[in-house]
Scaffold this active site. Sequence first.
Site, mmCIF file in Angstrom:
data_model
loop_
_atom_site.group_PDB
_atom_site.id
_atom_site.type_symbol
_atom_site.label_atom_id
_atom_site.label_comp_id
_atom_site.label_asym_id
_atom_site.label_seq_id
_atom_site.Cartn_x
_atom_site.Cartn_y
_atom_site.Cartn_z
ATOM 1 N N ASP A 77 100.639 4.612 -29.896
ATOM 2 C CA ASP A 77 99.988 3.848 -30.950
ATOM 3 C C ASP A 77 100.915 3.604 -32.137
ATOM 4 O OD1 ASP A 77 97.701 3.569 -29.511
ATOM 5 O OD2 ASP A 77 96.508 4.998 -30.645
ATOM 6 N N GLY A 78 101.841 4.543 -32.401
ATOM 7 C CA GLY A 78 102.782 4.350 -33.492
ATOM 8 C C GLY A 78 103.686 3.149 -33.254
ATOM 9 N N ASP A 152 96.334 2.131 -42.355
ATOM 10 C CA ASP A 152 95.897 2.583 -43.672
ATOM 11 C C ASP A 152 97.003 2.484 -44.710
ATOM 12 O OD1 ASP A 152 97.554 4.830 -42.994
ATOM 13 O OD2 ASP A 152 95.843 5.834 -42.110
ATOM 14 N N THR A 192 90.097 5.933 -37.245
ATOM 15 C CA THR A 192 90.224 6.967 -36.221
ATOM 16 C C THR A 192 91.530 7.749 -36.346
ATOM 17 O OG1 THR A 192 91.190 5.384 -34.657
ATOM 18 C CG2 THR A 192 88.802 5.667 -34.595
ATOM 19 N N TYR A 194 94.343 9.097 -39.743
ATOM 20 C CA TYR A 194 94.390 10.064 -40.836
ATOM 21 C C TYR A 194 93.044 10.157 -41.553
ATOM 22 C CZ TYR A 194 96.564 12.471 -44.881
ATOM 23 O OH TYR A 194 96.905 13.367 -45.872
ATOM 24 N N ALA A 195 92.376 9.012 -41.721
ATOM 25 C CA ALA A 195 91.090 9.003 -42.418
ATOM 26 C C ALA A 195 90.066 9.885 -41.712
ATOM 27 C CB ALA A 195 90.566 7.570 -42.532
#
Length: 274
Positions: A77-78, A152, A192, A194-195
């Site tokens: 995902d990164g 984010d 989904t 860090y938050a």
Amino acid sequence: MASAPHPPFTTVAIVGKYEAPGIGTTLRELASLLHQAHYNVVFEKETAQAIDLQEYVHLSIEEIGQQANVAIVLGGDGTMLGVGRRLAPFGVPLIGVNLGRLGFMTDIPISEVHDVLQVMLAGYYVSESRTLLQAQVLRDGKEIFSAPALNDVVVNRSGARGMVELAVTVDNQFMYHQRSDGLIIATPTGSTAYALAAGGPILYPALAGIVLVPIAPHALSNRPIVLTDQVEVCIEVISGLNAFVNFDMQSLASLQIGDRVIVKRATHTASFLH
């Protein structure tokens, strides 16, 4: 899977997490498969150079945006976050292939890539649009840094000493002062990440909203807040040492007292195919 096919793709770009062990073989096999199926295959130039690939055209991300119909991203995902931000202005859809653990955006296992990709590239897929944020850092009223974010924008402290105090306004209306380790402004995609770890809610991907999530707030009354994505959020640094703003945790800028971080929805979106 879509019940009726979309128009098939013709030019396919390949982008890989080229530092992953053994990815060179995987990338070559994938390119050969697509070439034999009569697709015009191009490679992101850093990926191609890292694995010493000479057989295919090398393009920058911007050139891929101008020439490719679709981009296949191999990694996690990164990797997808970085590519998605840069290709979003061009409207190039992305297909994510994960090389290890299942990702939220890179959802095709490498073990199934040969069968699944041929079906998708032929036009059988479901398309999904994801919101991006655009943020800028203002110092004495002048922009010193700006960047997009797919997950984010995070304003936080660096180091072990003290907290940061932030003043938060939404559409020029004061919301609160907050003493904490920082504040996360997340898209539904980022809800989904860090938050979520900081106690925020999961937002449905198609929801037209953003979420503000305090990081270890000093007051129990500072709770996560979901807002429409049509607002403009301003975070001003009131006090605290070594404050930073991060964009998808992949780029950052150092903040000073009085700096303001302005966050709003970007004008473009990222398109993912499943």
